[in-house]
Design an enzyme around this catalytic site. Structure first.
Site, PDB file in Angstrom:
ATOM      1  N   HIS A 156       3.736  -2.083   3.118  1.00 21.54           N
ATOM      2  CA  HIS A 156       4.042  -0.751   2.479  1.00 21.54           C
ATOM      3  C   HIS A 156       5.068  -0.699   1.890  1.00 21.54           C
ATOM      4  CE1 HIS A 156       0.877  -0.769   5.851  1.00 21.54           C
ATOM      5  NE2 HIS A 156       0.258   0.342   5.049  1.00 21.54           N
TER       6      HIS A 156
ATOM      7  N   ASP B 191       0.890  -1.379   0.060  1.00 25.23           N
ATOM      8  CA  ASP B 191      -0.009   0.040  -0.138  1.00 25.23           C
ATOM      9  C   ASP B 191       0.811   1.218  -0.198  1.00 25.23           C
ATOM     10  OD1 ASP B 191      -2.101  -1.722   0.175  1.00 25.23           O
ATOM     11  OD2 ASP B 191      -2.996  -0.906   2.130  1.00 25.23           O
TER      12      ASP B 191
END
Length: 259
Positions: A220, A74
Site C-alpha cells: 500500500h 493499493d
C-alpha cells in the site's frame, strides 16, 4: 462464477437427499445442518480468497519457472507516500502497478500523471473503497468503477483495464458487474500486511520469506513502513537472482483502452 454454481447445485442435491432420508428413513436432521454449515464455509472461503476463482477469474501469480516477480500498490495516490515510493522505484528501475482509489485522484492529478510517465501501470480500485462496497448492487458497483475510469481518463487520456477488488472480496453482484466488462481482475499471492504489521523489521522478514518465482506482492502506498522497507526488499530480491517485471507480463492483456 462456475465454481459457485457447481457448489450450489451440489449442495442442493445433497440437501434434498438428506431431507428425504431424514423424513423417510429416520436419518438425523443434524446431517442437514452439517451440510448447511459446510456449504457456508465453502462460500465464505470463495468470497474472501480471490485466488480461489470462486466468482471471478483473477490473475494472482505469474509463471513459477522463472525468478520473476511483480510489486503492486493499493489505495493511492497519496500526496506524501506515493512520491517517495516512486523515487525508490526509479532509482532501482523497478516497474510497478498502482491500483488507485478514484476519489484520491482529486488534487493528485500531477502525481498520477508522473506515476504513468515513469512507466508504472495504473489500475482501478473503485472510487470510494468503502467497507460496504460488497453490499452494493451490480449497478452501484459499475458506477464506482466508471467514476474511477473517468477520472483516470481525464488525467491520462486512457481507461484502465486492470481492476483489483477492495480487500480481494468477490461475490455474485461483483460477478454481474464485471461480466460484460473488459477488466482483467488482478489479485496477489503475497500479501505484505504492511498496513497492520507495525514493526518494519518483522515486515521485511515476512517479505523475504515469501519470496518465490511468479510472486505478485501486495503493498500500500499509504504508510511510512512500506517506504522504510521497500528498498531493502528490492535489494534482497535482486541479490537472490530475482528480476522485477511489469504486471502486464503476467496478465498478458493490455492494461489500457483509449475508448
Amino acid at each position: 462464477m462456475l465454481r459457485f454454481k457447481l457448489v450450489s447445485a451440489l449442495f442442493f442435491i445433497i440437501s434434498v437427499l438428506l431431507l428425504y432420508l431424514a423424513i423417510e428413513k429416520g436419518f438425523s436432521f443434524w446431517w442437514l445442518v452439517l451440510s448447511v454449515l459446510g456449504y457456508s464455509g465453502v462460500v465464505f472461503y470463495g468470497v474472501t480468497y480471490l485466488s480461489a476463482g470462486f466468482f471471478v477469474k483473477a490473475v494472482c501469480a505469474g509463471p513459477d519457472n522463472k525468478k520473476e516477480l511483480c510489486i503492486t500498490f493499493d489505495d493511492g495516490p497519496h500526496p506524501e507516500i506515493t512520491p517517495r515510493i516512486l523515487q525508490i522505484l526509479k532509482e532501482h528501475s523497478i516497474p510497478a502497478a498502482f491500483f488507485v482509489i478514484g476519489k484520491n485522484i482529486e488534487g493528485n492529478e500531477a502525481l498520477l500523471k508522473k506515476t504513468d510517465q515513469e512507466g508504472h501501470i495504473i489500475g482501478n480500485h473503485t472510487f470510494n473503497h468503502l467497507f460496504w462496497f460488497d453490499l452494493k448492487s451490480p449497478s452501484g458497483m459499475k458506477l464506482e468503477l466508471k467514476q474511477t475510469d473517468d477520472k483516470v481518463r481525464e488525467v491520462l487520456g486512457k481507461y484502465p483495464l486492470y481492476f483489483r477488488p477492495p480487500y480481494g472480496v468477490t461475490n455474485p453482484p461483483l460477478y454481474k458487474a464485471l461480466r460484460d466488462s473488459r477488466y482483467s481482475v488482478i489479485g496477489w499471492n503475497v500479501r505484505s500486511f504492511d498496513t497492520v504489521v507495525m514493526d518494519k523489521n518483522s515486515l521485511l522478514d515476512k517479505l523475504k520469506k515469501a519470496l518465490k518465482p511468479g510472486a505478485i506482492y501486495l503493498f500500500h502506498d499509504t504508510n511510512d513502513r512500506t517506504v522504510e522497507i521497500l528498498e531493502s526488499f528490492i535489494l534482497y530480491a535482486k541479490e537472490n537472482g530475482y528480476s522485477f517485471v511489469s504486471i502486464e507480463k503476467f496478465v498478458n492483456k493490455n492494461a489500457y483502452a483509449v475508448n
